[in-house]
Write an enzyme that holds these catalytic residues in place. Structure first.
Site, PDB file in Angstrom:
ATOM      1  N   LYS A  13       0.842  -1.211   0.000  1.00  0.00           N
ATOM      2  CA  LYS A  13       0.000   0.000   0.000  1.00  0.00           C
ATOM      3  C   LYS A  13       0.875   1.258   0.000  1.00  0.00           C
ATOM      4  CE  LYS A  13      -1.967  -1.013   3.917  1.00  0.00           C
ATOM      5  NZ  LYS A  13      -1.246  -2.279   4.201  1.00  0.00           N
ATOM      6  N   ARG A  88      -9.152   1.169   8.773  1.00  0.00           N
ATOM      7  CA  ARG A  88      -8.759  -0.211   9.035  1.00  0.00           C
ATOM      8  C   ARG A  88      -9.853  -0.976   9.765  1.00  0.00           C
ATOM      9  NH1 ARG A  88      -2.753   0.612   9.035  1.00  0.00           N
ATOM     10  NH2 ARG A  88      -1.748  -1.415   9.043  1.00  0.00           N
ATOM     11  N   ARG A 127      11.535  -6.301   4.552  1.00  0.00           N
ATOM     12  CA  ARG A 127      11.300  -4.851   4.532  1.00  0.00           C
ATOM     13  C   ARG A 127      12.292  -4.173   5.471  1.00  0.00           C
ATOM     14  NH1 ARG A 127       5.447  -2.179   5.197  1.00  0.00           N
ATOM     15  NH2 ARG A 127       5.334  -3.354   7.155  1.00  0.00           N
ATOM     16  N   ARG A 160      11.573  -3.065  11.240  1.00  0.00           N
ATOM     17  CA  ARG A 160      10.615  -2.537  12.223  1.00  0.00           C
ATOM     18  C   ARG A 160      10.271  -3.613  13.245  1.00  0.00           C
ATOM     19  NH1 ARG A 160       5.930  -0.048   8.479  1.00  0.00           N
ATOM     20  NH2 ARG A 160       4.656  -1.110  10.039  1.00  0.00           N
ATOM     21  N   ARG A 171      -0.476  -9.561  13.128  1.00  0.00           N
ATOM     22  CA  ARG A 171      -1.034  -8.463  12.328  1.00  0.00           C
ATOM     23  C   ARG A 171      -1.906  -8.992  11.198  1.00  0.00           C
ATOM     24  NH1 ARG A 171       3.705  -4.926  10.405  1.00  0.00           N
ATOM     25  NH2 ARG A 171       2.116  -3.383   9.932  1.00  0.00           N
TER      26      ARG A 171
HETATM   27  P1  ADP Z   1       2.346  -1.777   3.223  1.00  0.00           P
HETATM   28  O1  ADP Z   1       2.404  -0.271   3.132  1.00  0.00           O
HETATM   29  O2  ADP Z   1       1.119  -2.349   2.581  1.00  0.00           O
HETATM   30  O3  ADP Z   1       2.554  -2.300   4.615  1.00  0.00           O
HETATM   31  P2  ADP Z   1       4.907  -1.670   1.767  1.00  0.00           P
HETATM   32  O4  ADP Z   1       4.582  -0.763   0.622  1.00  0.00           O
HETATM   33  O5  ADP Z   1       5.747  -1.115   2.852  1.00  0.00           O
HETATM   34  O6  ADP Z   1       3.552  -2.350   2.370  1.00  0.00           O
HETATM   35  O7  ADP Z   1       5.588  -2.989   1.154  1.00  0.00           O
HETATM   36  C1  ADP Z   1       6.031  -4.050   2.001  1.00  0.00           C
HETATM   37  C2  ADP Z   1       7.418  -4.533   1.563  1.00  0.00           C
HETATM   38  O8  ADP Z   1       7.290  -5.215   0.301  1.00  0.00           O
HETATM   39  C3  ADP Z   1       8.417  -3.404   1.337  1.00  0.00           C
HETATM   40  O9  ADP Z   1       9.703  -3.844   1.737  1.00  0.00           O
HETATM   41  C4  ADP Z   1       8.349  -3.136  -0.179  1.00  0.00           C
HETATM   42  O10 ADP Z   1       9.592  -2.651  -0.685  1.00  0.00           O
HETATM   43  C5  ADP Z   1       8.029  -4.536  -0.727  1.00  0.00           C
HETATM   44  N1  ADP Z   1       7.125  -4.517  -1.885  1.00  0.00           N
HETATM   45  C6  ADP Z   1       6.101  -3.652  -2.139  1.00  0.00           C
HETATM   46  N2  ADP Z   1       5.477  -3.968  -3.298  1.00  0.00           N
HETATM   47  C7  ADP Z   1       6.119  -5.078  -3.779  1.00  0.00           C
HETATM   48  C8  ADP Z   1       5.958  -5.902  -4.963  1.00  0.00           C
HETATM   49  N3  ADP Z   1       4.987  -5.661  -5.860  1.00  0.00           N
HETATM   50  N4  ADP Z   1       6.799  -6.945  -5.107  1.00  0.00           N
HETATM   51  C9  ADP Z   1       7.769  -7.208  -4.176  1.00  0.00           C
HETATM   52  N5  ADP Z   1       7.977  -6.478  -3.075  1.00  0.00           N
HETATM   53  C10 ADP Z   1       7.178  -5.431  -2.871  1.00  0.00           C
HETATM   54  P1  AMP Z   2       1.209   0.518   8.975  1.00  0.00           P
HETATM   55  O1  AMP Z   2       2.461   1.313   8.843  1.00  0.00           O
HETATM   56  O2  AMP Z   2       0.070   1.067   8.140  1.00  0.00           O
HETATM   57  O3  AMP Z   2       1.424  -0.956   8.737  1.00  0.00           O
HETATM   58  O4  AMP Z   2       0.714   0.683  10.498  1.00  0.00           O
HETATM   59  C1  AMP Z   2       1.527   0.241  11.572  1.00  0.00           C
HETATM   60  C2  AMP Z   2       0.675   0.101  12.821  1.00  0.00           C
HETATM   61  O5  AMP Z   2       0.088   1.367  13.178  1.00  0.00           O
HETATM   62  C3  AMP Z   2      -0.515  -0.860  12.714  1.00  0.00           C
HETATM   63  O6  AMP Z   2      -0.156  -2.206  12.916  1.00  0.00           O
HETATM   64  C4  AMP Z   2      -1.430  -0.314  13.812  1.00  0.00           C
HETATM   65  O7  AMP Z   2      -0.988  -0.707  15.103  1.00  0.00           O
HETATM   66  C5  AMP Z   2      -1.213   1.195  13.701  1.00  0.00           C
HETATM   67  N1  AMP Z   2      -2.197   1.809  12.770  1.00  0.00           N
HETATM   68  C6  AMP Z   2      -1.933   2.426  11.591  1.00  0.00           C
HETATM   69  N2  AMP Z   2      -3.062   2.857  11.014  1.00  0.00           N
HETATM   70  C7  AMP Z   2      -4.081   2.507  11.837  1.00  0.00           C
HETATM   71  C8  AMP Z   2      -5.496   2.649  11.791  1.00  0.00           C
HETATM   72  N3  AMP Z   2      -6.117   3.246  10.762  1.00  0.00           N
HETATM   73  N4  AMP Z   2      -6.223   2.146  12.822  1.00  0.00           N
HETATM   74  C9  AMP Z   2      -5.628   1.541  13.880  1.00  0.00           C
HETATM   75  N5  AMP Z   2      -4.306   1.354  13.964  1.00  0.00           N
HETATM   76  C10 AMP Z   2      -3.527   1.835  12.968  1.00  0.00           C
END
Ligand code: ADP
Ligand code: AMP
Length: 214
Positions: A13, A88, A127, A160, A171
């Site tokens: 995302k 969420r 990541r 992280r 999660r």
């Molecule tokens: P989210 O915001 O949904 O938690 P991220 O955008 O941070 O996810 O992506 C999660 C991990 O996967 C990151 O390390 C990112 O670089 C990698 N990633 C994102 N999209 C892809 C893809 N299409 N293929 C492989 N790796 C990806």
């Molecule tokens: P993210 O970076 O989007 O994966 O969010 C990391 C963490 O932040 C999540 O696992 C939740 O603990 C908290 N968080 C982020 N966005 C929300 C939301 N909209 N509602 C509740 N918790 C959130």
């Protein structure tokens, strides 16, 4: 253009939201980034949020909703915005809809980045996040130029705490129970678009541009 990014943690995302924000010149609003910035700055909100985040749980709705509603009412959101990690839960989605309805507005697209759990588990372990600017990389799929160092600001990269394997599974469970029902919610609202998030990230973006238009 008002867009919601849906999908499991690690679906991509954030990666796609940044590209959307750059191409369509709208703000990228990530609630996870907002909480991490608050934790780094030692704010009261950050202290409260951290206790939930460290356990892989969602932060309570009442700590999230006002924050987002205030943010989308700022001037730079006039042309639209891309929400990443919000809503969420169903109550969050309902609160957002109610706040927008007061302004005579509504969301335009909810884009579900679809990735199976097994792929997520592999991705999260790779990541890496920058301790300075929060930029996100991947050991294999989005590597940095100099190992362990952020390309953008030169600070250190870390895994992280909530990306450690034991927390990732938690999660994912939370996602299936509390967030996945939003797919139905936005299908009923007529704005859901599902895309395959397992392909190369540039191809994921192409699929999004096909939906949003050039
Ligand atoms: P989210 O915001 O949904 O938690 P991220 O955008 O941070 O996810 O992506 C999660 C991990 O996967 C990151 O390390 C990112 O670089 C990698 N990633 C994102 N999209 C892809 C893809 N299409 N293929 C492989 N790796 C990806
Ligand atoms: P993210 O970076 O989007 O994966 O969010 C990391 C963490 O932040 C999540 O696992 C939740 O603990 C908290 N968080 C982020 N966005 C929300 C939301 N909209 N509602 C509740 N918790 C959130």
């Amino acid at each position: 253009m008002k867009i919601i990014m849906l999908g499991a943690p690690g679906a991509g995302k954030g990666t796609q939201a940044k590209k959307i924000a750059a191409k369509y010149d709208i703000p990228h609003i990530s609630t996870g980034d907002i909480f991490r910035a608050n934790i780094k700055n030692g704010t009261e909100l950050g202290k409260k949020a951290k206790t939930y985040m460290d356990q892989g749980l969602l932060v309570p709705d009442e700590l999230v909703v006002d924050l987002v509603v205030d943010r989308v009412n700022q001037d730079d959101c006039e042309k639209g915005y891309v929400l990443d990690g919000f809503p969420r839960t169903i109550p969050q989605a309902e609160s957002l809809d109610a706040a927008l309805a007061k302004l005579g507005q509504k969301m335009d697209y909810a884009i579900d980045v679809d990735v199976p759990d097994q792929v997520i588990v592999n991705r999260m372990g790779g990541r890496r996040a920058c301790v300075g600017c929060g930029a996100t990389y991947h050991l294999v799929y989005a590597p940095v130029k100099n190992e362990g160092i952020c390309d953008t600001c030169g600070k250190e990269l870390i895994l992280r705490d909530d990306d450690k394997p034991e927390t990732v599974q938690k999660r994912l469970n939370v996602y299936h129970e509390q967030t996945q029902p939003l797919i139905d919610y936005y299908t009923k609202a007529g704005i859901l678009k599902t895309i395959d998030g397992t392909v190369d990230m540039n191809d994921v973006f192409k699929a999004i541009v096909d939906i949003l238009g050039e």
